[in-house]
Design a protein around this motif. Sequence first.
Motif, PDB file in Angstrom:
ATOM      1  N   ASN A   1     -11.934   4.402   5.905  1.00 20.04           N
ATOM      2  CA  ASN A   1     -11.637   4.862   4.551  1.00 20.04           C
ATOM      3  C   ASN A   1     -12.765   4.534   3.589  1.00 20.04           C
ATOM      4  OD1 ASN A   1      -9.184   5.898   5.237  1.00 20.04           O
ATOM      5  ND2 ASN A   1      -8.020   4.086   4.645  1.00 20.04           N
ATOM      6  N   CYS A   2     -13.858   4.070   4.142  1.00 15.79           N
ATOM      7  CA  CYS A   2     -14.922   3.574   3.279  1.00 15.79           C
ATOM      8  C   CYS A   2     -16.190   4.386   3.488  1.00 15.79           C
ATOM      9  CB  CYS A   2     -15.173   2.104   3.551  1.00 15.79           C
ATOM     10  SG  CYS A   2     -16.131   1.281   2.277  1.00 15.79           S
TER      11      CYS A   2
ATOM     12  N   PHE B   1     -25.983  -3.307  -0.370  1.00 17.47           N
ATOM     13  CA  PHE B   1     -24.629  -3.543  -0.844  1.00 17.47           C
ATOM     14  C   PHE B   1     -24.323  -5.014  -0.625  1.00 17.47           C
ATOM     15  CE2 PHE B   1     -23.823   0.954   0.618  1.00 17.47           C
ATOM     16  CZ  PHE B   1     -23.476   1.474  -0.616  1.00 17.47           C
ATOM     17  N   SER B   2     -23.741  -5.669  -1.592  1.00 20.14           N
ATOM     18  CA  SER B   2     -23.263  -7.038  -1.369  1.00 20.14           C
ATOM     19  C   SER B   2     -21.802  -7.194  -1.777  1.00 20.14           C
ATOM     20  CB  SER B   2     -24.129  -8.053  -2.121  1.00 20.14           C
ATOM     21  OG  SER B   2     -24.160  -7.767  -3.502  1.00 20.14           O
ATOM     22  N   GLU B   3     -21.198  -6.156  -2.345  1.00 22.72           N
ATOM     23  CA  GLU B   3     -19.786  -6.175  -2.697  1.00 22.72           C
ATOM     24  C   GLU B   3     -19.056  -5.128  -1.856  1.00 22.72           C
ATOM     25  OE1 GLU B   3     -19.344  -5.502  -6.866  1.00 22.72           O
ATOM     26  OE2 GLU B   3     -20.318  -7.377  -7.440  1.00 22.72           O
ATOM     27  N   TYR B   4     -17.990  -5.574  -1.185  1.00 22.82           N
ATOM     28  CA  TYR B   4     -17.192  -4.685  -0.344  1.00 22.82           C
ATOM     29  C   TYR B   4     -15.759  -4.712  -0.871  1.00 22.82           C
ATOM     30  CZ  TYR B   4     -21.272  -5.245   2.594  1.00 22.82           C
ATOM     31  OH  TYR B   4     -22.566  -5.271   3.055  1.00 22.82           O
ATOM     32  N   TYR B   5     -15.196  -3.534  -1.099  1.00 24.99           N
ATOM     33  CA  TYR B   5     -13.927  -3.424  -1.810  1.00 24.99           C
ATOM     34  C   TYR B   5     -12.753  -3.137  -0.882  1.00 24.99           C
ATOM     35  CZ  TYR B   5     -17.226  -2.897  -5.657  1.00 24.99           C
ATOM     36  OH  TYR B   5     -18.255  -3.086  -6.541  1.00 24.99           O
ATOM     37  N   ASN B   6     -11.573  -3.501  -1.359  1.00 27.99           N
ATOM     38  CA  ASN B   6     -10.334  -3.166  -0.662  1.00 27.99           C
ATOM     39  C   ASN B   6     -10.200  -1.648  -0.578  1.00 27.99           C
ATOM     40  OD1 ASN B   6      -7.709  -2.761   0.220  1.00 27.99           O
ATOM     41  ND2 ASN B   6      -6.758  -3.477  -1.675  1.00 27.99           N
TER      42      ASN B   6
ATOM     43  N   ARG C   1      -2.192 -14.068  -3.811  1.00 24.95           N
ATOM     44  CA  ARG C   1      -3.050 -13.382  -4.787  1.00 24.95           C
ATOM     45  C   ARG C   1      -3.319 -11.961  -4.281  1.00 24.95           C
ATOM     46  NH1 ARG C   1      -7.034 -14.923  -8.591  1.00 24.95           N
ATOM     47  NH2 ARG C   1      -5.891 -16.884  -8.743  1.00 24.95           N
ATOM     48  N   VAL C   2      -3.364 -11.009  -5.190  1.00 23.15           N
ATOM     49  CA  VAL C   2      -3.521  -9.600  -4.827  1.00 23.15           C
ATOM     50  C   VAL C   2      -4.956  -9.139  -5.057  1.00 23.15           C
ATOM     51  CG1 VAL C   2      -2.882  -7.231  -5.460  1.00 23.15           C
ATOM     52  CG2 VAL C   2      -1.123  -8.992  -5.207  1.00 23.15           C
ATOM     53  N   ILE C   3      -5.518  -8.477  -4.060  1.00 18.09           N
ATOM     54  CA  ILE C   3      -6.788  -7.765  -4.206  1.00 18.09           C
ATOM     55  C   ILE C   3      -6.434  -6.299  -4.423  1.00 18.09           C
ATOM     56  CG2 ILE C   3      -8.972  -7.129  -3.131  1.00 18.09           C
ATOM     57  CD1 ILE C   3      -8.737  -9.630  -1.383  1.00 18.09           C
ATOM     58  N   LYS C   4      -6.817  -5.749  -5.545  1.00 18.52           N
ATOM     59  CA  LYS C   4      -6.391  -4.398  -5.908  1.00 18.52           C
ATOM     60  C   LYS C   4      -7.014  -3.343  -4.990  1.00 18.52           C
ATOM     61  CE  LYS C   4      -5.390  -5.039 -10.829  1.00 18.52           C
ATOM     62  NZ  LYS C   4      -3.989  -4.567 -10.718  1.00 18.52           N
ATOM     63  N   ASN C   5      -6.239  -2.328  -4.689  1.00 14.27           N
ATOM     64  CA  ASN C   5      -6.763  -1.179  -3.948  1.00 14.27           C
ATOM     65  C   ASN C   5      -7.799  -0.446  -4.794  1.00 14.27           C
ATOM     66  OD1 ASN C   5      -6.907   1.238  -2.226  1.00 14.27           O
ATOM     67  ND2 ASN C   5      -5.787   2.186  -3.911  1.00 14.27           N
ATOM     68  N   THR C   6      -8.926  -0.094  -4.205  1.00 14.85           N
ATOM     69  CA  THR C   6      -9.948   0.685  -4.921  1.00 14.85           C
ATOM     70  C   THR C   6     -10.220   2.017  -4.250  1.00 14.85           C
ATOM     71  OG1 THR C   6     -11.911  -0.107  -3.744  1.00 14.85           O
ATOM     72  CG2 THR C   6     -11.062  -1.501  -5.527  1.00 14.85           C
ATOM     73  N   ALA C   7      -9.537   2.314  -3.143  1.00 17.52           N
ATOM     74  CA  ALA C   7      -9.782   3.580  -2.441  1.00 17.52           C
ATOM     75  C   ALA C   7      -9.260   4.734  -3.284  1.00 17.52           C
ATOM     76  CB  ALA C   7      -9.117   3.584  -1.077  1.00 17.52           C
ATOM     77  N   GLY C   8     -10.039   5.794  -3.361  1.00 12.63           N
ATOM     78  CA  GLY C   8      -9.638   6.964  -4.126  1.00 12.63           C
ATOM     79  C   GLY C   8     -10.445   8.164  -3.691  1.00 12.63           C
ATOM     80  N   THR C   9     -10.153   9.292  -4.277  1.00 13.35           N
ATOM     81  CA  THR C   9     -10.869  10.517  -3.936  1.00 13.35           C
ATOM     82  C   THR C   9     -12.027  10.705  -4.887  1.00 13.35           C
ATOM     83  OG1 THR C   9      -8.882  11.540  -3.079  1.00 13.35           O
ATOM     84  CG2 THR C   9     -10.678  12.999  -3.665  1.00 13.35           C
ATOM     85  N   TYR C  10     -13.203  10.781  -4.324  1.00 16.02           N
ATOM     86  CA  TYR C  10     -14.395  10.994  -5.133  1.00 16.02           C
ATOM     87  C   TYR C  10     -14.662  12.485  -5.211  1.00 16.02           C
ATOM     88  CZ  TYR C  10     -19.113  10.662  -6.898  1.00 16.02           C
ATOM     89  OH  TYR C  10     -20.241  10.777  -7.676  1.00 16.02           O
TER      90      TYR C  10
ATOM     91  N   GLY D   1     -13.568  15.845  -2.156  1.00 15.32           N
ATOM     92  CA  GLY D   1     -12.475  15.011  -1.695  1.00 15.32           C
ATOM     93  C   GLY D   1     -12.871  13.980  -0.662  1.00 15.32           C
ATOM     94  N   VAL D   2     -14.109  13.475  -0.685  1.00 15.38           N
ATOM     95  CA  VAL D   2     -14.515  12.401   0.210  1.00 15.38           C
ATOM     96  C   VAL D   2     -13.843  11.112  -0.251  1.00 15.38           C
ATOM     97  CG1 VAL D   2     -16.435  10.950   0.928  1.00 15.38           C
ATOM     98  CG2 VAL D   2     -16.695  13.422   0.877  1.00 15.38           C
ATOM     99  N   ASN D   3     -13.184  10.435   0.681  1.00 12.59           N
ATOM    100  CA  ASN D   3     -12.515   9.189   0.343  1.00 12.59           C
ATOM    101  C   ASN D   3     -13.513   8.041   0.371  1.00 12.59           C
ATOM    102  OD1 ASN D   3     -10.020  10.500   0.240  1.00 12.59           O
ATOM    103  ND2 ASN D   3      -9.724  10.248   2.453  1.00 12.59           N
ATOM    104  N   ALA D   4     -13.492   7.227  -0.646  1.00 15.31           N
ATOM    105  CA  ALA D   4     -14.394   6.092  -0.690  1.00 15.31           C
ATOM    106  C   ALA D   4     -13.779   4.984  -1.521  1.00 15.31           C
ATOM    107  CB  ALA D   4     -15.750   6.489  -1.286  1.00 15.31           C
ATOM    108  N   SER D   5     -14.112   3.750  -1.201  1.00 18.14           N
ATOM    109  CA  SER D   5     -13.650   2.636  -2.015  1.00 18.14           C
ATOM    110  C   SER D   5     -14.497   2.549  -3.271  1.00 18.14           C
ATOM    111  CB  SER D   5     -13.759   1.333  -1.224  1.00 18.14           C
ATOM    112  OG  SER D   5     -15.102   1.045  -0.918  1.00 18.14           O
ATOM    113  N   GLY D   6     -14.025   1.736  -4.215  1.00 19.69           N
ATOM    114  CA  GLY D   6     -14.789   1.519  -5.435  1.00 19.69           C
ATOM    115  C   GLY D   6     -14.616   2.590  -6.486  1.00 19.69           C
ATOM    116  N   ASN D   7     -13.509   3.339  -6.445  1.00 19.28           N
ATOM    117  CA  ASN D   7     -13.330   4.443  -7.386  1.00 19.28           C
ATOM    118  C   ASN D   7     -12.149   4.274  -8.335  1.00 19.28           C
ATOM    119  OD1 ASN D   7     -15.499   6.169  -6.524  1.00 19.28           O
ATOM    120  ND2 ASN D   7     -14.339   6.451  -4.635  1.00 19.28           N
TER     121      ASN D   7
END
Length: 635
Positions: A323-324, A362-367, A392-401, A416-422
């Motif tokens: 998904n990333c 990249f040094s940050e990797y998202y949920n 503790r909750v790590i927020k979902n960042t996956a979305g449609t770019y 509609g490419v799925n990627a984290s950080g959106n």
Amino acid sequence: MKKILNLKTTLPVALLIFLMVSCNLDEVNYSTADTEIAYTSPEGFESLINYGYDALYYYYGKIDGIGAQEMGTDLWWSESKYTAYTQYNGDLNTEQGQNNVFWQGFYATINYANSAIYFADKVEGYTDAQRNAKVAEAHFLRGWSYLQLVEQYGGVTLTTKPSILATADVDNFPVRSSEEAIYELILSDLEFASQHLPISQGPDRGRISKKGALGMLAKAYLQRTRLGDEALYAGKALATAKDLIDNSSAYGCELYTSTATKSGYAQLWDGVNNKANKEFLFIEAVDAETFFNPDGGNRGRTRQYYEMDLKSVGAEWGTTEKNCAWYGRANDRGFKPTKYLLTEIFSPVANPADTRFENTFFSEYYNSTWSDFTIKQPLVTKYGKDQSLVNRVIKNTAGTYVKGSTYYAGRTNYYGVNASGNVNMVDNNSDGYLDGISVFTPNYPMTALQKSTLPFLVVTPDEQFDANGKWVTAASGGLGAEYSNCYPSFNKLSSIHWIYNNQRWMGDVPILRLGDVYLIAAEAALRKNNDQATAAGYVNTLRKRAAITSRENEMTVSAGQVTLDFILAERARELTGEQVRWEDLKRFGKLTNAYLNITNPDITAFVDGKHTVRPIPQPFLDAIGNADEYGTNGY
């Protein structure tokens, strides 16, 4: 550029003959009997030149080039991926597959170029200027190919005769040429190309033009200094680079300049600028609309070789490789930076003025699990996290770019490419970090308290490397198995604008760019007469554009600081991962066991003398009648 078809077979001496087809599917297919006719027409002649571009699609952004041109140096290590190049172990031998592809591919390009040069005077319908402009492409491709071969293999067989002719002599007892003789042809070819190529090739983005030829000529002059006559060839490199830099606007290129919010270096790698990048001089042009590329749409897989583990270690904290798409699929992961690259080449501080690290890795990797991720007790226990992080909750960042039509006009299947950080890219808990971070791999140290209390996995060089500067492994004990797979991932070729899916990236790949030419000029000034003031001028121009405008002064170095060792380090900061490091170390005389022991102590099998060249491929040795006399380069 027209579609370039991948049509190759092998001759007894490992040169490649051509199937007699031209570049477009609607053009005439010729038989070998019609060779003299086929290539005396402009269409047939130009098909030879078009085929000459084919090989670059298999080296830039592909392992066959990355292994040979980046690995086994001071910058990268791997325990799992193509270890022959990174470790100099027994797998680096005459039968190593990527090495054979490299050899055959560049000799194929040379053969196409030789054929085009042979037929140039026979083509009807050209003016002299038109003929020279066309054949200049062939001279460039031949000179560039021999430059790659001589730097990888040393003195090999120099041939300027095409194998395409029915009357061509097959030399089953080839003789090695000297490196000096090979460089004589390289420089002659690139000089011709620089003189006769046009300023622009119009809409054919992948064709070589004058700016690229001048840049490659400057590079070849500089590389020639390692064989002697240093001041002479350094002077030629400086003059050529200076011509290109001083007249960059006329040649159609320039550096990006920093703004108040974005460095010029960041703009260089911004996907918005990829397909019309003013710093790129010679590129692998990727057709993202019709897939009319050699290898079709199977492009841009560089990313996955340099990817940290997002499917096991990262997945414990909420990352998923599938998904990333932004990061790329990690199924072929394995190339990771050395401690030297992370902490000495780049400044190991949290907020450097130099933006090149953050635009290289990249040094940050998202949920990216498509749901919020809750930290549970077993994870806290395993990684020594503070008990307050349980639940503790790590927020979902996956979305449609959703990509704009500016980049993909007419190609709706790219949307509609799925990627984290959106989505959910917020810091609601006010800890200074985005609430969707799952894993953080900075190149600077952090305190034990910081690492334990932050609500995500933190892996710094303290966890990645042992006391001797070697990468930790499962044998290191503790969490060595996990930490060995967590590291900053190469991201220069990962702009989200050109992602097709999590394995394919459809952006152009630079083979040579203007930033390299500035460093060539600086190094040449030192090698010519130790002119540190001139060298510092070129270096500081680059360094200032690597910072946002308000911090440019922090990047300035004095003339006295600009030594050859400084230039070598600066080339790593500027050009990491761009497939130039092997030839850099060779030119600087740093392909030695002593140097690698300091900068890449995981390399323990390097043999001085032997490992400054690659093995001669076995298929070539099997095809010739004097394999013992020709030699294997010591393998």
